[in-house]
Write a protein that holds these residues in place. Structure first.
Motif, PDB file in Angstrom:
ATOM      1  N   ASN A  58       0.815  -0.963   0.126  1.00  0.00           N
ATOM      2  CA  ASN A  58       0.079   0.147   0.151  1.00  0.00           C
ATOM      3  C   ASN A  58       0.551   1.448   0.029  1.00  0.00           C
ATOM      4  OD1 ASN A  58      -2.348  -1.548   0.064  1.00  0.00           O
ATOM      5  ND2 ASN A  58      -2.620  -1.571   2.219  1.00  0.00           N
ATOM      6  N   TYR A  59       1.957   1.357   0.822  1.00  0.00           N
ATOM      7  CA  TYR A  59       2.824   2.412   0.754  1.00  0.00           C
ATOM      8  C   TYR A  59       4.092   2.406   0.010  1.00  0.00           C
ATOM      9  CZ  TYR A  59      -0.362   3.286   4.651  1.00  0.00           C
ATOM     10  OH  TYR A  59      -1.816   3.476   5.425  1.00  0.00           O
ATOM     11  N   ASN A  60       4.421   1.340  -0.754  1.00  0.00           N
ATOM     12  CA  ASN A  60       5.449   1.184  -1.691  1.00  0.00           C
ATOM     13  C   ASN A  60       6.628   1.447  -0.868  1.00  0.00           C
ATOM     14  OD1 ASN A  60       6.640   0.685  -3.855  1.00  0.00           O
ATOM     15  ND2 ASN A  60       6.996   2.580  -4.589  1.00  0.00           N
ATOM     16  N   VAL A  61       6.968   0.769   0.127  1.00  0.00           N
ATOM     17  CA  VAL A  61       8.054   0.707   1.022  1.00  0.00           C
ATOM     18  C   VAL A  61       8.710  -0.779   0.996  1.00  0.00           C
ATOM     19  CG1 VAL A  61       7.190   2.594   2.528  1.00  0.00           C
ATOM     20  CG2 VAL A  61       6.643   0.180   3.213  1.00  0.00           C
ATOM     21  N   ASP A  62       9.712  -0.797   1.477  1.00  0.00           N
ATOM     22  CA  ASP A  62      10.662  -1.975   1.690  1.00  0.00           C
ATOM     23  C   ASP A  62      10.156  -2.507   2.957  1.00  0.00           C
ATOM     24  OD1 ASP A  62      12.189  -1.121   3.993  1.00  0.00           O
ATOM     25  OD2 ASP A  62      13.730  -0.621   2.563  1.00  0.00           O
ATOM     26  N   TYR A  63      10.638  -4.006   3.204  1.00  0.00           N
ATOM     27  CA  TYR A  63      10.236  -4.866   4.332  1.00  0.00           C
ATOM     28  C   TYR A  63      10.759  -4.266   5.743  1.00  0.00           C
ATOM     29  CZ  TYR A  63      10.170  -8.876   7.353  1.00  0.00           C
ATOM     30  OH  TYR A  63       9.972  -9.647   8.551  1.00  0.00           O
ATOM     31  N   GLU A  64      11.972  -3.887   5.796  1.00  0.00           N
ATOM     32  CA  GLU A  64      12.557  -3.411   6.956  1.00  0.00           C
ATOM     33  C   GLU A  64      11.708  -2.118   7.435  1.00  0.00           C
ATOM     34  OE1 GLU A  64      14.473  -4.531   9.087  1.00  0.00           O
ATOM     35  OE2 GLU A  64      14.604  -6.391   8.085  1.00  0.00           O
ATOM     36  N   TYR A  65      11.436  -1.353   6.525  1.00  0.00           N
ATOM     37  CA  TYR A  65      10.656   0.015   6.798  1.00  0.00           C
ATOM     38  C   TYR A  65       9.152  -0.273   7.253  1.00  0.00           C
ATOM     39  CZ  TYR A  65       8.772   4.616   6.255  1.00  0.00           C
ATOM     40  OH  TYR A  65       8.224   6.122   6.652  1.00  0.00           O
ATOM     41  N   ALA A  66       8.715  -1.305   6.666  1.00  0.00           N
ATOM     42  CA  ALA A  66       7.195  -1.654   7.065  1.00  0.00           C
ATOM     43  C   ALA A  66       7.294  -2.168   8.393  1.00  0.00           C
ATOM     44  CB  ALA A  66       6.576  -2.529   5.936  1.00  0.00           C
ATOM     45  N   LYS A  67       8.182  -3.274   8.658  1.00  0.00           N
ATOM     46  CA  LYS A  67       8.319  -3.870   9.988  1.00  0.00           C
ATOM     47  C   LYS A  67       8.408  -2.952  11.002  1.00  0.00           C
ATOM     48  CE  LYS A  67      11.869  -6.158  11.397  1.00  0.00           C
ATOM     49  NZ  LYS A  67      12.985  -7.170  11.697  1.00  0.00           N
ATOM     50  N   ASN A  68       9.449  -2.041  10.841  1.00  0.00           N
ATOM     51  CA  ASN A  68       9.743  -1.045  11.870  1.00  0.00           C
ATOM     52  C   ASN A  68       8.480  -0.053  12.131  1.00  0.00           C
ATOM     53  OD1 ASN A  68      12.489  -2.242  12.139  1.00  0.00           O
ATOM     54  ND2 ASN A  68      13.294  -0.937  10.633  1.00  0.00           N
ATOM     55  N   ALA A  69       7.885   0.126  11.113  1.00  0.00           N
ATOM     56  CA  ALA A  69       6.719   1.169  11.278  1.00  0.00           C
ATOM     57  C   ALA A  69       5.737   0.529  12.314  1.00  0.00           C
ATOM     58  CB  ALA A  69       6.195   1.572  10.082  1.00  0.00           C
ATOM     59  N   GLU A  70       5.383  -0.930  11.957  1.00  0.00           N
ATOM     60  CA  GLU A  70       4.501  -1.836  12.922  1.00  0.00           C
ATOM     61  C   GLU A  70       5.206  -1.632  14.089  1.00  0.00           C
ATOM     62  OE1 GLU A  70       1.726  -3.411  12.203  1.00  0.00           O
ATOM     63  OE2 GLU A  70       1.429  -2.232  10.453  1.00  0.00           O
ATOM     64  N   ILE A  71       6.482  -1.961  14.650  1.00  0.00           N
ATOM     65  CA  ILE A  71       7.028  -1.858  15.595  1.00  0.00           C
ATOM     66  C   ILE A  71       6.685  -0.733  16.469  1.00  0.00           C
ATOM     67  CG2 ILE A  71       9.184  -2.167  17.036  1.00  0.00           C
ATOM     68  CD1 ILE A  71      10.147  -4.201  15.079  1.00  0.00           C
TER      69      ILE A  71
END
Length: 313
Positions: free
Chosen positions: A278-291
């Protein structure tokens, strides 16, 4: 425990408990006293009179042992940290005289009445409130969304018609003088209370968390995940390793938290995949945002478990 309860003022209930303890102390000291006016005409006063009579007929050693049990058993914080050994009914009844056995039997009746019946009396309801009133204040002042022992079970709120059961941390069936003692009495979720703890005595397992501790609680779950499968969980702490072992023995915490994480792992991983798309971001960025989203109000919606899982991926 995942978090500690806050101590809070409850002057009416504290005053009532203080008056009851004053009667016990006067009997132990064998001094003249007057019963509080609210005891007039109720069963509790009759029981106290019978208790006093049997106590006075007991041997000097038995009297001293019972007074010592009172002094020790009300020190819940020191009982938890192993600096005080509580005295059980079984301890007191070892080689007891007939008079002292009668004294203890009446004491058991008094302890049962204090919790089961006292705060149902009309006059005391008006002056002190019910256990539901106490629960409501406890929830507002001290409960952080979920049960602090498992972190899984949501707690009935102060707006609900019913309340969670109060747990007697050190069982009232085993120890005298802990039946109506605020530091030994707090709500936990039904699963922790009825399914896991029941009538277990935490002190049988070792050092115990003091639920009203003012220390910083640094307990955190740490998962080991391999190929998308949770292999094991540990609970880390710089300060509470002994308490953690007892906590796990009594409440089955590691297995329960691991099972909950197993059930939710795929959903939490899907959240990362959706954010990437949805936000066209990489895995690490998406995971850290969830954290980061899990750090605010971490006990709500089991976010502290989700955070630990994501950090282990």
């Amino acid at each position: 425990m995942w978090y500690f309860y806050n101590e809070f003022d409850n002057d009416e209930l504290d005053n009532l408990i203080s008056q009851i303890n004053g009667v016990f102390c006067s009997i132990f000291m064998i001094i003249e006293f007057e019963y509080p006016s609210w005891m007039i005409g109720i069963k509790l006063r009759e029981d106290f009179e019978e208790f006093k009579h049997a106590f006075q007929l007991s041997s000097q050693d038995e009297k001293e042992n019972l007074a010592d049990a009172y002094r020790k058993n009300i020190q819940i914080d020191n009982v938890c940290n192993l600096s005080v050994n509580p005295v059980s009914y079984d301890d007191l009844l070892l080689d007891a005289s007939q008079d002292f056995m009668r004294c203890i039997n009446v004491l058991k009746s008094i302890q049962a009445y204090l919790y089961d019946n006292l705060l149902k009396l009309k006059g005391l309801i008006e002056a002190v409130g019910t256990l539901k009133n106490y629960y409501d204040k406890f929830y507002v002042e001290s409960v952080d969304y979920v049960c602090p022992f498992c972190g899984l079970g949501t707690m009935l709120t102060s707006k609900d018609k019913f309340r969670e059961a109060f747990d007697h941390y050190f069982p009232r069936s085993k120890y005298p003088f802990v039946s109506l003692l605020r530091r030994n009495l707090f709500p936990i979720c039904h699963t922790c209370n009825s399914t896991y703890k029941g009538d277990k005595n935490p002190r049988d397992y070792g050092k115990v968390f003091y639920p009203f501790s003012t220390e910083d609680n640094d307990c955190e779950p740490v998962f080991n995940i391999r190929a998308g499968v949770i292999e094991n969980i540990e609970i880390t702490s710089q300060y509470f390793q002994e308490e953690i072992e007892t906590w796990n023995e009594v409440f089955g915490i590691k297995d329960r938290v691991k099972n909950f994480a197993d059930e939710n792992l795929n959903g939490w991983m899907s959240n990362i995949q959706e954010a990437m798309k949805n936000y066209n971001v990489d895995y690490e960025y998406a995971k850290n945002a969830e954290i980061d989203c899990c750090k605010l109000n971490k006990m709500q919606d089991n976010k502290f478990i989700k955070k630990a899982i994501l950090e282990a991926l």
